[in-house]
Design an enzyme around this catalytic site. Structure first.
Site, mmCIF file in Angstrom:
data_model
loop_
_atom_site.group_PDB
_atom_site.id
_atom_site.type_symbol
_atom_site.label_atom_id
_atom_site.label_comp_id
_atom_site.label_asym_id
_atom_site.label_seq_id
_atom_site.Cartn_x
_atom_site.Cartn_y
_atom_site.Cartn_z
ATOM 1 N N LYS A 132 0.840 -1.209 0.000
ATOM 2 C CA LYS A 132 0.000 0.000 0.000
ATOM 3 C C LYS A 132 0.872 1.254 0.000
ATOM 4 C CE LYS A 132 -3.837 -2.486 1.929
ATOM 5 N NZ LYS A 132 -4.339 -3.186 3.077
ATOM 6 N N GLN A 176 -5.158 -2.187 9.246
ATOM 7 C CA GLN A 176 -4.871 -3.458 8.567
ATOM 8 C C GLN A 176 -5.447 -4.628 9.378
ATOM 9 O OE1 GLN A 176 -3.370 -3.835 5.470
ATOM 10 N NE2 GLN A 176 -4.047 -5.950 5.730
ATOM 11 N N ASP A 199 -11.725 2.235 3.589
ATOM 12 C CA ASP A 199 -11.919 0.795 3.404
ATOM 13 C C ASP A 199 -13.406 0.436 3.383
ATOM 14 O OD1 ASP A 199 -10.349 -1.334 2.866
ATOM 15 O OD2 ASP A 199 -9.966 -1.931 4.943
#
Ligand code: NAP
Length: 362
Positions: A132, A176, A199
């Site tokens: 990322k 994450q 997200d």
């Protein structure tokens, strides 16, 4: 050359040989009383040679014509499946975003910034986070990485999330997953500011997706729809089947497909007659995490197959949930693993971060 072509050539040869032999025999008996034996012998030899030459030539021409016809028939019967490389679409999108960010910089606007929070040292998570960061750098997006110890407490993590919410230099926040077992994932995800939830896992964004309102959508499902759109697949009225009902992939992709006016069925581990249901799908999305689960028996001729699964086989090679080699000759298009859906996921994260930054400016 196949048996049918050889048989046809031999038949042609036999017919022509019979005709010419008949003609030679007839000529022989017609002229034998008028010519000497040497001339008659010469006529017979010429007759046999001409017979053989003509027969071979005609058989050859017919075999060639048959082979051409067969090739044409085969190419019409078997249309090659299109392999949908998400990696290529992702590159196009990243180039577009790179230009957009450069333009923003030229105009003196803020460079959007993504903050990734990683707790612990799970190797897969570390590698995803590194990927990322690298992707952010590639397109000129700002990135901030907060790496916390494995034994971080819930309170500490919640405090970090709140600080990121307050930090105006950060546009997008991603925690994450999975978190270490002692941490409450839901509480953390729900604490992220929905306007920075790139997200798309905060309940406000999940709710917006299901209400058909603008909001952030989880990146993998968003990437799948983007892939289908870039390929000009008309989803309206199409029969779509999604295998998998996770909040990360299955559920949101099903909703997105429905928002595009597809008729959607979701299958899961308790679904009965799953093969028969999948066989009706014009678009089949598979997100279950079971290597090569979907074979040609699940797939309708000419379907579009999106393979989300990422699994390692016995040789340590990455494979999808779909048995690619088994289905590829039966479908119109299919995503490979790797280089299919995966690259689209990070790309959508970048896209969402830019969008979050733009939303904050309005
Ligand atoms: P998940 O949370 O484990 O969900 C799996 C889903 O598959 C569940 O709904 C489960 O049904 C269903 N399922 C499991 N076995 C099944 C079976 N035999 N028949 C029918 N349904 C079955 O997994 P996920 O997060 O959605 O991820 C799925 C796969 O996608 C994994 O391989 C993951 O690595 C991959 N993935 C890839 C990306 C990417 O960027 N390429 C992103 C995310 C995920 P139940 O609900 O009944 O248990």
């Amino acid at each position: 050359m196949n048996k049918k072509i050889i048989k046809t050539a031999l038949c042609c040869f036999a017919v022509i040989a019979m005709i010419i032999l008949g003609f030679t025999t007839y000529t022989y008996f017609s002229i034998k009383d008028y010519l000497d034996s040497k001339t008659v012998f010469a006529v017979v030899i010429v007759g046999v040679v001409v017979t053989l030459a003509m027969g071979i030539a005609i058989a050859g021409v017919s075999a060639f014509a048959m082979a051409l016809y067969k090739d044409k028939e085969n190419s019409e019967d078997k249309k090659m499946a299109q392999i949908i490389y998400g990696s290529e679409v992702a590159k196009e999108l990243k180039d577009e975003m790179k230009m957009e960010i450069a333009k923003r910089e030229d105009e003196g606007k803020k460079v959007p910034t993504l903050c990734v929070i990683l707790v612990g040292n799970n190797p897969a998570s570390v590698s995803y986070v590194t990927g990322k960061e690298k992707a952010c750098k590639e397109i000129g997006l700002g990135s901030k990485m907060i790496h916390l110890e494995e034994n971080t407490t819930q309170e500490e993590l919640m405090r970090v999330v709140r600080e990121c919410n307050e930090d105006s230099s950060i546009d997008g926040i991603l925690v994450q997953l999975p978190l270490p077992k002692h941490l409450n994932e839901k509480e953390v995800l729900w604490a992220i500011d929905p306007n920075k939830d790139v997200d798309g896992l905060h309940p406000i964004n999940v709710g917006k997706l299901h209400l058909g309102e603008e909001g952030f959508v989880p990146c993998t499902p968003q990437g799948i729809i983007e892939l289908l759109k870039r390929m000009n697949v008309d989803l309206r009225g199409k029969r779509a089947v999604v295998i998998g009902r996770s909040n990360l992939v299955g559920n949101p992709v099903a909703r997105l497909l429905m928002n595009e006016n597809a008729t959607v069925t979701i299958c899961h581990s308790k679904t009965e007659n799953i093969q028969a249901i999948c066989k009706e799908a014009d678009i089949l999305v598979v997100a279950i995490g079971k290597a090569k689960f979907v074979t040609k028996d699940f797939v309708k001729e000419g379907a579009y197959v999106i393979d989300v699964g990422v699994n390692r086989n016995d040789e340590g090679k990455l494979v999808g949930d779909v048995d690619f080699d088994d289905v590829v000759d039966h479908v119109s298009a299919i995503t490979p693993v790797p280089k299919g859906v995966g690259p689209m996921t990070i790309t959508m994260l970048l896209k969402n971060t830019i969008q979050a930054c733009k939303n904050a400016e309005v």
